[in-house]
Design an enzyme around this catalytic site. Structure first.
Site, PDB file in Angstrom:
ATOM      1  N   GLY A  11       0.820  -1.164  -0.051  1.00 49.17           N
ATOM      2  CA  GLY A  11      -0.009   0.088   0.024  1.00 49.17           C
ATOM      3  C   GLY A  11       0.801   1.145   0.215  1.00 49.17           C
ATOM      4  O   GLY A  11       2.021   1.131   0.138  1.00 49.17           O
ATOM      5  N   ASP A  45      -4.120 -13.037   3.307  1.00 41.04           N
ATOM      6  CA  ASP A  45      -5.593 -12.216   3.574  1.00 41.04           C
ATOM      7  C   ASP A  45      -5.851 -12.468   5.106  1.00 41.04           C
ATOM      8  O   ASP A  45      -5.857 -13.150   5.685  1.00 41.04           O
ATOM      9  CB  ASP A  45      -6.599 -13.152   2.886  1.00 41.04           C
ATOM     10  N   ALA A  69      -5.421  -2.272   5.712  1.00 36.61           N
ATOM     11  CA  ALA A  69      -6.573  -1.578   6.240  1.00 36.61           C
ATOM     12  C   ALA A  69      -7.660  -1.515   5.171  1.00 36.61           C
ATOM     13  O   ALA A  69      -7.114  -1.334   3.868  1.00 36.61           O
ATOM     14  CB  ALA A  69      -6.354  -0.297   6.956  1.00 36.61           C
ATOM     15  N   THR A 110      -5.875   6.682  12.592  1.00 36.93           N
ATOM     16  CA  THR A 110      -6.306   7.672  11.828  1.00 36.93           C
ATOM     17  C   THR A 110      -6.808   8.859  12.628  1.00 36.93           C
ATOM     18  O   THR A 110      -7.191   8.528  13.618  1.00 36.93           O
ATOM     19  CB  THR A 110      -7.625   7.291  10.753  1.00 36.93           C
ATOM     20  N   ASP A 111      -6.484  10.206  12.115  1.00 36.74           N
ATOM     21  CA  ASP A 111      -6.978  11.260  12.679  1.00 36.74           C
ATOM     22  C   ASP A 111      -8.756  11.300  12.597  1.00 36.74           C
ATOM     23  O   ASP A 111      -9.194  12.022  13.542  1.00 36.74           O
ATOM     24  CB  ASP A 111      -6.379  12.578  12.081  1.00 36.74           C
ATOM     25  N   TYR A 133     -15.703   4.856   8.574  1.00 39.95           N
ATOM     26  CA  TYR A 133     -14.256   4.611   8.598  1.00 39.95           C
ATOM     27  C   TYR A 133     -13.690   4.877   9.950  1.00 39.95           C
ATOM     28  O   TYR A 133     -13.080   3.872  10.659  1.00 39.95           O
ATOM     29  CB  TYR A 133     -13.628   5.479   7.435  1.00 39.95           C
ATOM     30  N   LYS A 137     -11.815   2.329  12.739  1.00 39.90           N
ATOM     31  CA  LYS A 137     -10.610   2.267  13.002  1.00 39.90           C
ATOM     32  C   LYS A 137     -10.585   2.514  14.584  1.00 39.90           C
ATOM     33  O   LYS A 137      -9.451   1.898  15.222  1.00 39.90           O
ATOM     34  CB  LYS A 137      -9.932   3.478  12.348  1.00 39.90           C
TER      35      LYS A 137
HETATM   36  N1  LIG Z   1      -3.893   7.119   3.181  1.00 39.64           N
HETATM   37  C1  LIG Z   1      -4.160   8.098   4.028  1.00 39.64           C
HETATM   38  O1  LIG Z   1      -4.431   9.446   3.547  1.00 39.64           O
HETATM   39  C2  LIG Z   1      -4.262   7.669   5.375  1.00 39.64           C
HETATM   40  C3  LIG Z   1      -4.470   8.499   6.583  1.00 39.64           C
HETATM   41  C4  LIG Z   1      -4.602   8.171   7.949  1.00 39.64           C
HETATM   42  C5  LIG Z   1      -4.471   6.922   8.216  1.00 39.64           C
HETATM   43  N2  LIG Z   1      -4.202   6.040   7.293  1.00 39.64           N
HETATM   44  C6  LIG Z   1      -3.997   4.633   7.815  1.00 39.64           C
HETATM   45  O2  LIG Z   1      -2.631   4.122   7.301  1.00 39.64           O
HETATM   46  C7  LIG Z   1      -2.626   2.712   6.865  1.00 39.64           C
HETATM   47  C8  LIG Z   1      -2.206   2.515   5.770  1.00 39.64           C
HETATM   48  O3  LIG Z   1      -2.924   2.998   4.767  1.00 39.64           O
HETATM   49  P1  LIG Z   1      -2.751   3.172   3.200  1.00 39.64           P
HETATM   50  O4  LIG Z   1      -2.926   4.562   2.693  1.00 39.64           O
HETATM   51  O5  LIG Z   1      -1.060   2.726   2.830  1.00 39.64           O
HETATM   52  O6  LIG Z   1      -3.461   2.312   2.498  1.00 39.64           O
HETATM   53  P2  LIG Z   1      -3.547   1.578   1.002  1.00 39.64           P
HETATM   54  O7  LIG Z   1      -2.886   2.205   0.245  1.00 39.64           O
HETATM   55  O8  LIG Z   1      -5.247   1.625   0.642  1.00 39.64           O
HETATM   56  O9  LIG Z   1      -3.133   0.167   1.317  1.00 39.64           O
HETATM   57  C9  LIG Z   1      -3.836  -0.887   1.743  1.00 39.64           C
HETATM   58  C10 LIG Z   1      -2.839  -2.105   2.212  1.00 39.64           C
HETATM   59  O10 LIG Z   1      -3.954  -3.316   2.627  1.00 39.64           O
HETATM   60  C11 LIG Z   1      -3.700  -4.200   2.175  1.00 39.64           C
HETATM   61  N3  LIG Z   1      -5.107  -5.086   2.111  1.00 39.64           N
HETATM   62  C12 LIG Z   1      -6.382  -4.943   1.655  1.00 39.64           C
HETATM   63  N4  LIG Z   1      -7.181  -5.940   1.845  1.00 39.64           N
HETATM   64  C13 LIG Z   1      -6.442  -6.874   2.375  1.00 39.64           C
HETATM   65  C14 LIG Z   1      -6.560  -8.040   3.050  1.00 39.64           C
HETATM   66  N5  LIG Z   1      -7.777  -8.554   3.161  1.00 39.64           N
HETATM   67  N6  LIG Z   1      -5.607  -8.835   3.665  1.00 39.64           N
HETATM   68  C15 LIG Z   1      -4.302  -7.950   3.813  1.00 39.64           C
HETATM   69  N7  LIG Z   1      -4.192  -7.077   3.255  1.00 39.64           N
HETATM   70  C16 LIG Z   1      -5.023  -6.304   2.638  1.00 39.64           C
HETATM   71  C17 LIG Z   1      -3.479  -4.016   0.591  1.00 39.64           C
HETATM   72  O11 LIG Z   1      -2.881  -4.871  -0.156  1.00 39.64           O
HETATM   73  P3  LIG Z   1      -3.141  -5.093  -1.752  1.00 39.64           P
HETATM   74  O12 LIG Z   1      -2.768  -3.659  -2.171  1.00 39.64           O
HETATM   75  O13 LIG Z   1      -1.921  -6.181  -2.101  1.00 39.64           O
HETATM   76  O14 LIG Z   1      -4.500  -5.543  -1.994  1.00 39.64           O
HETATM   77  C18 LIG Z   1      -2.502  -2.817   0.866  1.00 39.64           C
HETATM   78  O15 LIG Z   1      -1.294  -3.165   1.058  1.00 39.64           O
HETATM   79  C19 LIG Z   1      -4.138   2.475   7.058  1.00 39.64           C
HETATM   80  O16 LIG Z   1      -4.375   1.825   8.496  1.00 39.64           O
HETATM   81  C20 LIG Z   1      -4.996   3.737   7.148  1.00 39.64           C
HETATM   82  O17 LIG Z   1      -6.195   3.487   7.718  1.00 39.64           O
HETATM   83  C21 LIG Z   1      -4.147   6.137   5.781  1.00 39.64           C
END
Ligand SMILES: NC(=O)c1ccc[n+]([C@@H]2O[C@H](COP(=O)([O-])OP(=O)(O)OC[C@H]3O[C@@H](n4cnc5c(N)ncnc54)[C@H](OP(=O)(O)O)[C@@H]3O)[C@@H](O)[C@H]2O)c1
Length: 302
Positions: A11, A45, A69, A110-111, A133, A137
């Site tokens: 991700g 998974d 996530a 997350t915030d 969401y 979380k």
């Molecule tokens: N993005 C933001 O702006 C943001 C802000 C605040 C907090 N966060 C938090 O930061 C963390 C990382 O977010 P991100 O933006 O990097 O998310 P992301 O780009 O959507 O990546 C999600 C990850 O989860 C994996 N995943 C999805 N379904 C799955 C499953 N069933 N089993 C195992 N793995 C699975 C995906 O794997 P595949 O791609 O290989 O399917 C990918 O590696 C999360 O906890 C999110 O809530 C994100």
């Protein structure tokens, strides 16, 4: 050898953490992915509790980082069962398997656990999520901390960093509309100027996570709730203006001063980062410098 299991290494954040941890050639880092299983990643998974337990048993990690996530607010709103399966139940399975083996677990949150009415938010301020969401979380945070004493939550705000697709981050997802608005005779692009965000660069977060892992490796694990945030307040309109300048586009952007999203979102969830700062942890790359790195590594014409 100190072993880290990185769950969700494919991700937006997981890739940055994988890059940062690759610098520690004296550590063993085992990465998992779900749909994008590249390189040496292990397919997993996380909703499959038996598979999670077997993976953790086989890998015997000293530390686990959960970067997997479901983080799209609209998807969580329409499919709360999916949000729960990944953001709550899977975290519980990982925490239970980790506890059995004495591994430290860092889970990303997350915030959006806050309602955004009284910033800045300290780690122990009462959460009050506004959408599915944020609720999932928050439940995931509680599940982790109830399941293992060796659990740590790291709350983060809007992330941006090296991307595979414009839509991967809420910052770069604005680029196609910004570029379209710069075409001759195009309409202005309307951008949210109501909610204040603190865009945070994924390589900086990865550095923070590495520092937290290093403390654990020294026998001084951080447990409970922590938070990390960029320090530059911006609305999406401000982000779009800066992106247009970085892309040297003569974009036509109009601020929208009332909330426009279908899913309710908090107005200002500025996270207080002082717990980690007091431990000497942290790094903040200025937004304009970071966004040039992101755009430079991605073909910018949408
Ligand atoms: N993005 C933001 O702006 C943001 C802000 C605040 C907090 N966060 C938090 O930061 C963390 C990382 O977010 P991100 O933006 O990097 O998310 P992301 O780009 O959507 O990546 C999600 C990850 O989860 C994996 N995943 C999805 N379904 C799955 C499953 N069933 N089993 C195992 N793995 C699975 C995906 O794997 P595949 O791609 O290989 O399917 C990918 O590696 C999360 O906890 C999110 O809530 C994100």
């Amino acid at each position: 050898m100190f072993t880290v299991a990185l769950l969700g290494a494919s991700g937006l954040l997981g890739r940055a953490v994988a890059n940062e941890l690759a610098e520690r050639s004296d550590w063993r880092v085992v990465r998992t992915a779900y749909r994008r299983v590249y390189d040496a990643s292990v397919p997993l998974d996380m909703r499959d509790a038996a598979a999670v337990d077997a993976f953790i048993g086989r890998t015997a990690p000293d530390a686990i980082v959960i970067a997997a996530a479901e983080r799209r607010p609209d998807v969580c709103e329409h499919d709360p069962a999916l949000a729960r399966a990944l953001n709550v139940d899977a975290v519980t399975s990982v925490a239970a398997a980790a506890r059995r083996r004495g591994a430290w677990v860092l889970s990303i949150s997350t915030d959006y656990v806050f309602d955004g009415t009284q910033p800045p938010y300290r780690c122990d301020d009462p959460p009050a999520p506004l959408n599915a969401y944020g609720r999932s979380k928050l439940e995931g945070e509680r599940a982790l901390l109830e399941t293992t004493e060796l659990g740590c939550v790291l709350r983060l705000p809007l992330l941006f960093g090296p991307i595979e697709d414009w839509q991967e981050s809420a910052a770069t997802s604005l680029v196609p509309a910004i570029a379209a608005s710069a075409s001759p005779n195009a309409k202005a692009a309307v951008m949210d100027a109501w909610a204040t965000r603190y865009p945070t660069f994924t390589p900086d977060v990865a550095f923070v996570i590495r520092q937290m892992l290093e403390r654990h490796a020294r026998g001084d694990a951080i447990c409970g709730i922590t938070q990390w945030s960029g320090a530059e307040p911006m609305t999406k309109f401000d982000i779009a203006m800066r992106l247009a300048r970085a892309l040297q586009l003569d974009a036509r952007l109009t601020p929208q001063h009332t909330p426009a999203d279908a899913t309710p979102r908090p107005r200002d969830c500025h996270l207080d980062s002082s717990r980690l700062e007091a431990l000497g942890i942290g790094r903040r790359t200025p937004f304009d410098e970071a966004i040039l790195q992101v755009l430079g590594a991605f073909p910018w014409r949408p």
